[in-house]
Design an enzyme around this catalytic site. Sequence first.
Site, PDB file in Angstrom:
ATOM      1  N   CYS A   1       4.706  -5.663  -0.134  1.00  0.00           N
ATOM      2  CA  CYS A   1       5.971  -5.668  -0.628  1.00  0.00           C
ATOM      3  C   CYS A   1       6.975  -4.761  -0.074  1.00  0.00           C
ATOM      4  O   CYS A   1       7.999  -5.394  -0.031  1.00  0.00           O
ATOM      5  CB  CYS A   1       5.660  -5.190  -2.108  1.00  0.00           C
ATOM      6  SG  CYS A   1       4.620  -6.145  -3.325  1.00  0.00           S
TER       7      CYS A   1
ATOM      8  N   CYS B   1       2.250  -1.341  -3.296  1.00  0.00           N
ATOM      9  CA  CYS B   1       1.928  -2.431  -2.412  1.00  0.00           C
ATOM     10  C   CYS B   1       2.583  -2.491  -1.004  1.00  0.00           C
ATOM     11  O   CYS B   1       3.769  -2.524  -0.835  1.00  0.00           O
ATOM     12  CB  CYS B   1       2.395  -3.655  -2.992  1.00  0.00           C
ATOM     13  SG  CYS B   1       2.195  -5.290  -2.305  1.00  0.00           S
TER      14      CYS B   1
END
Length: 260
Positions: A152, A149
């Site tokens: 993230c 991600c």
Amino acid sequence: MARVASNPLSLPRFRPYFQVSDSTHFSKSPFLSQNRIRKFQTICCQTNPTPTETEPSNKEKVLVEPDSVKDSTSQTTTSSGGGGLPQFPNKSINRRIAVGSTLAAVGLFLSSRLDFGVSLKDLSAAAVPYEQALSNGKPTVVEFYADWCEVCRELAPDIYKVEQQYRDRVNFVMLNVDNTKWEQELDEFGVEGIPHFAFLDKDGNEEGNVVGRLPRKYFQENVEALARGEESVPHARVVGQYSSAEGRKVHQVVDPRSHI
């Protein structure tokens, strides 16, 4: 000899008459002739000067406008007064200064936004296990994330700063959505996009959640509300840009107690 002109009305007029015999000759002095020749030659040189030695011919004359004369005069004065030094500001120097200033500004911005060296692995290694967080009587922040991600990874430095400030009063838990162990928690908290932050009170009840890329103040204000024991968080449901949880790479975990 003189001839008398007969004029009945006036006095007689005398007309001088000179008869020069053809035999009379004047001798020419060689010295005089030389002087005359020399004088004539000198006069010829003065009356017909060579064009290249005096003033230019009509074809070589250039008309100069007054404005151009002023410009040339000012340029000559500037060059003579500058002493041969380059004029400032210099375009190349200005360009280098502009590039350097831009790079410095970008570096300052990145240094203020990111703490280089902080990764998701560092956060997960320092995280509190989920079972322990539910039983130690502290409020908890649960983050659902994945190694692939991008959002993230981008938010990791901001999350790290907040954790360092509140870690003694709030639990911070990291749950990897690729881990099949957390299938029940994914359904329970309704995780559809990551990063997904769930804010739980000291009894494990969810007070709100924040999803995706958002300013750090949303996350920090919610954590501050949990640390003070407030009944609700100021940002109960906020969604930003996120990565879809449907693209997770599910894998089996060797150690079922692992939270990553």
